[in-house]
Design an enzyme around this catalytic site. Structure first.
Site, PDB file in Angstrom:
ATOM      1  N   LYS A 205       0.900  -1.354   0.006  1.00 54.97           N
ATOM      2  CA  LYS A 205       0.084   0.024   0.241  1.00 54.97           C
ATOM      3  C   LYS A 205       0.801   1.258   0.066  1.00 54.97           C
ATOM      4  O   LYS A 205       0.431   2.314  -0.580  1.00 54.97           O
ATOM      5  CB  LYS A 205      -0.964  -0.160   1.194  1.00 54.97           C
ATOM      6  CG  LYS A 205      -1.536   1.241   1.534  1.00 54.97           C
ATOM      7  CD  LYS A 205      -2.607   1.749   0.454  1.00 54.97           C
ATOM      8  CE  LYS A 205      -2.700   3.228   0.658  1.00 54.97           C
ATOM      9  NZ  LYS A 205      -3.995   3.699  -0.107  1.00 54.97           N
ATOM     10  N   GLU A 371      16.050  -1.544   8.793  1.00 56.52           N
ATOM     11  CA  GLU A 371      14.597  -1.153   8.766  1.00 56.52           C
ATOM     12  C   GLU A 371      13.822  -2.412   8.829  1.00 56.52           C
ATOM     13  O   GLU A 371      13.175  -2.604   7.465  1.00 56.52           O
ATOM     14  CB  GLU A 371      14.297  -0.146   7.806  1.00 56.52           C
ATOM     15  CG  GLU A 371      12.870   0.497   8.027  1.00 56.52           C
ATOM     16  CD  GLU A 371      12.468   1.326   6.956  1.00 56.52           C
ATOM     17  OE1 GLU A 371      12.922   1.283   5.733  1.00 56.52           O
ATOM     18  OE2 GLU A 371      11.210   1.709   6.958  1.00 56.52           O
ATOM     19  N   HIS A 396      17.263   4.698   9.693  1.00 52.44           N
ATOM     20  CA  HIS A 396      16.351   3.734  10.671  1.00 52.44           C
ATOM     21  C   HIS A 396      17.386   3.137  11.760  1.00 52.44           C
ATOM     22  O   HIS A 396      17.191   3.400  12.791  1.00 52.44           O
ATOM     23  CB  HIS A 396      15.426   2.659   9.887  1.00 52.44           C
ATOM     24  CG  HIS A 396      14.422   3.544   9.156  1.00 52.44           C
ATOM     25  ND1 HIS A 396      13.233   3.957   9.693  1.00 52.44           N
ATOM     26  CD2 HIS A 396      14.352   3.898   7.844  1.00 52.44           C
ATOM     27  CE1 HIS A 396      12.565   4.566   8.970  1.00 52.44           C
ATOM     28  NE2 HIS A 396      13.134   4.532   7.757  1.00 52.44           N
ATOM     29  N   ASP A 454       8.071  10.140   6.058  1.00 59.24           N
ATOM     30  CA  ASP A 454       7.107  10.228   4.933  1.00 59.24           C
ATOM     31  C   ASP A 454       5.884  10.951   5.441  1.00 59.24           C
ATOM     32  O   ASP A 454       4.783  10.420   5.379  1.00 59.24           O
ATOM     33  CB  ASP A 454       6.698   8.991   4.211  1.00 59.24           C
ATOM     34  CG  ASP A 454       7.958   7.945   3.868  1.00 59.24           C
ATOM     35  OD1 ASP A 454       8.559   8.517   2.819  1.00 59.24           O
ATOM     36  OD2 ASP A 454       8.249   7.079   4.598  1.00 59.24           O
TER      37      ASP A 454
HETATM   38  O1  LIG Z   1      11.163   4.198   5.283  1.00 62.62           O
HETATM   39  C1  LIG Z   1      11.562   3.955   4.175  1.00 62.62           C
HETATM   40  N1  LIG Z   1      12.251   3.039   4.048  1.00 62.62           N
HETATM   41  C2  LIG Z   1      12.951   2.610   2.886  1.00 62.62           C
HETATM   42  N2  LIG Z   1      12.436   3.346   1.465  1.00 62.62           N
HETATM   43  C3  LIG Z   1      11.642   4.334   1.670  1.00 62.62           C
HETATM   44  C4  LIG Z   1      11.282   4.713   3.135  1.00 62.62           C
HETATM   45  N3  LIG Z   1      10.199   5.842   3.023  1.00 62.62           N
HETATM   46  C5  LIG Z   1      10.052   5.838   1.684  1.00 62.62           C
HETATM   47  N4  LIG Z   1      10.765   5.108   0.929  1.00 62.62           N
HETATM   48  C6  LIG Z   1      11.222   5.111  -0.505  1.00 62.62           C
HETATM   49  O2  LIG Z   1      11.892   6.304  -0.839  1.00 62.62           O
HETATM   50  C7  LIG Z   1      11.289   6.517  -2.323  1.00 62.62           C
HETATM   51  C8  LIG Z   1      11.175   7.853  -2.429  1.00 62.62           C
HETATM   52  O3  LIG Z   1      12.070   8.652  -2.010  1.00 62.62           O
HETATM   53  C9  LIG Z   1      10.151   5.463  -2.521  1.00 62.62           C
HETATM   54  O4  LIG Z   1      10.443   4.562  -3.384  1.00 62.62           O
HETATM   55  C10 LIG Z   1       9.826   4.897  -1.141  1.00 62.62           C
HETATM   56  O5  LIG Z   1       9.399   3.535  -1.185  1.00 62.62           O
END
Ligand SMILES: O=c1[nH]cnc2c1ncn2[C@@H]1O[C@H](CO)[C@@H](O)[C@H]1O
Length: 525
Positions: A205, A371, A396, A454
């Protein structure tokens, strides 16, 4: 040890020793009276709200509980109102695509006549929550016999002008269209806590929210306005500097003429322009000190075949050479459990390190690692590689608590973790903040910065919600712990030493004002 006074002094000594590694320990020994008073006030209000707000049994509430079901309660707490005013220093872990308020993004989109939308099938009441909108601009309006994605005759993947598709949306009209789009671009409680309540499902999602947003974000007229808004949102919440990760996997974005031909150097240029404009605007308003600028952490995604990463590494170096003040580092992002581990990329990453050294560039790795819920799996093992590769910070590092040696390395070598509490909860790593490993990391003396990851996808704009969740879910943690993390966010940024000194002294000034206001009661809600 039978004497009570003796017992109590040994008890106090043991507690002190147990907490001796914590980074705010030194601060606690030398608090000003005003800081001590502010800390006491916050502890008092927190204890009071633990009963009056979070002590209710039905429905069962508790401090640090699931964010999405408690957000409206958090908004009304005194602690949240206090934290919202705290100066937060730097924001070091945020994905630009998931920052700006989605309603605002949609508003920007609706002003762009060249934008079109399509779906992979007809949108019906039954699939409304799963079918994603896809956006892109065209110079000339695309025509189709059918004007609505909700019409049974809608040919799959036919592009319709956005304004037409919105006006003709049969499931609730234009408002229904907006609800559908906004839902596709964010995550709601029913998904996190019910239909998608495990890591792989919620990541599916989560990734969909990026797909739904991509066509708007990667349209240059929107991109430019988006960055301005991003910076203003930060400043609004007391953040004075940011290092934003941008996904450079798509090699081009769409230009105003509808062509997909804007290369990365123009993205960075636009970013720099926005930073300069916001700086000038604030200076004109006499608020120059509130903003120290922003940089980009270049990222690509861990779905990339190893032979393709070299292009991105070279691209990152070229951008750094052209925009030395704007490119802060390199990272590989995406779901660590599903995607490729760092070990798949070691050879090109080592070659990059050598090139960067030879060229004398300040271009560190700032890598996502750990993470995950795994212990000894590939995502957890990314921590070994991130550290061996010399990562400047760890994105993370959720699973690092399983590795005493790695925590020691971070402590000794001052490698900060970019902890994202609300993200970890929503993305299924912890059911609440009470189960989050952050206290372990803090008690081990590992440097920590708090981050939002995010915010627009999680509905947690700014940093205050993350600060809040951390503050209310530990009784050891207090205002001074948060202050330490805010100071550390500047210390572990990629700012130059002189910039750090300036940012720190501005932060100290704002902090002093903040604690004074709290102490004299004016800052109390
Ligand atoms: O917490 C996270 N861990 C790893 N990848 C992430 C996380 N949040 C976002 N994205 C990744 O970063 C990209 C956009 O910059 C997206 O592809 C998203 O999946």
């Amino acid at each position: 040890m039978t004497d009570i006074r003796d017992y109590l002094s040994r008890r106090a000594a043991l507690i002190l020793e147990d907490r001796s590694l914590r980074r705010e320990n030194k601060l606690l020994q030398s608090l000003t009276e005003k800081e001590a008073a502010a800390d006491r006030i916050v502890r008092y209000i927190r204890a009071e709200e633990a009963v009056s707000v979070w002590g209710v049994e039905i429905p069962h509430l508790f401090p640090g509980m699931e964010f999405l079901t408690s957000k409206s309660i958090i908004d009304n707490t005194k602690i949240f109102k206090i934290i919202s005013k705290m100066p937060k220093g730097a924001l070091l872990h945020i994905h630009l695509e998931a920052t700006v308020d989605k309603k605002y993004l949609l508003k920007l989109a609706l002003r762009e006549p060249s934008l079109h939308v399509r779906t992979a099938c007809v949108v019906t009441p039954g699939n409304l929550t799963t079918v994603l909108p896809e956006f892109r601009p065209f110079e000339e309006a695309q025509s189709s016999q059918c004007t609505s994605v909700t019409n049974a005759e809608y040919p799959a993947n036919a592009w319709l002008p956005l304004y037409k598709a919105r006006a003709s949306f049969a499931l609730g009209g234009p408002e229904g269209f907006d609800r559908w789009v906004l839902r596709a671009m964010s995550i709601d409680p029913a998904e996190v806590y019910d239909t998608h309540n495990n890591v792989p499902k919620i990541w599916q999602k989560f990734k969909d929210t990026f797909s739904a947003t991509a066509g708007l974000f990667l349209y240059r007229p929107i991109f430019r306005q988006y960055i301005r808004r991003f910076l203003l949102e930060l400043i609004e919440d007391g953040i004075s500097y940011a290092e934003a990760r941008i996904d450079f996997l798509p090699k081009y974005m769409f230009d105003v003429d509808g062509n997909e031909n804007v290369p990365h150097r123009e993205w960075v240029w636009d970013f720099g322009q926005a930073v300069n404009e916001i700086r000038t605007t604030l200076e004109e308003q006499g608020r120059g000190e509130e903003f120290m600028g922003a940089k980009i952490i270049y990222t690509t995604i861990r779905i990339l075949p190893p032979e393709e990463i070299e292009w991105y590494l070279e691209d990152c170096i070229a951008l750094k050479q052209e925009f030395p003040d704007l490119i802060a580092g390199f990272d590989i992002v995406g779901d660590e459990n599903a995607g490729r581990p760092l070990t798949d990329y070691i050879k090109p990453l080592l070659a990059f390190k050598r090139r960067v050294e030879d060229l004398g560039l300040n271009l560190p790795f700032i890598l996502h690692a750990g993470e995950t819920l795994s212990d000894g799996g590939k995502a957890d093992n990314n921590l070994y590689d991130a550290l061996l590769l010399g990562t400047k910070r760890i994105g993370h590092g959720f699973s690092i608590v399983k590795h005493p040696k790695l925590m020691e390395l971070c402590r000794e070598n001052e490698i900060a973790l970019e902890v994202c509490p609300i993200s970890n909860e929503i993305l299924g790593l912890t059911p609440s903040m009470s189960m989050h490993p952050l206290p372990v990391v803090l008690n081990q003396g590992v440097p920590v910065t708090l981050n939002s990851d995010d915010p627009s996808v999680f509905g947690a704009m700014g940093l205050s919600y993350n600060y809040f969740q951390v503050l209310v879910s530990s009784e050891t943690t207090g205002l001074i712990t948060l202050a330490q993390m805010a100071r550390d966010s500047i210390k572990f940024s990629t700012l130059e030493e002189a910039e750090k000194r300036r940012a720190t002294s501005v932060w100290e000034k704002r902090w002093t004002e903040f604690v004074e206001e709290l102490g004299n009661g004016r800052g109390l809600p």
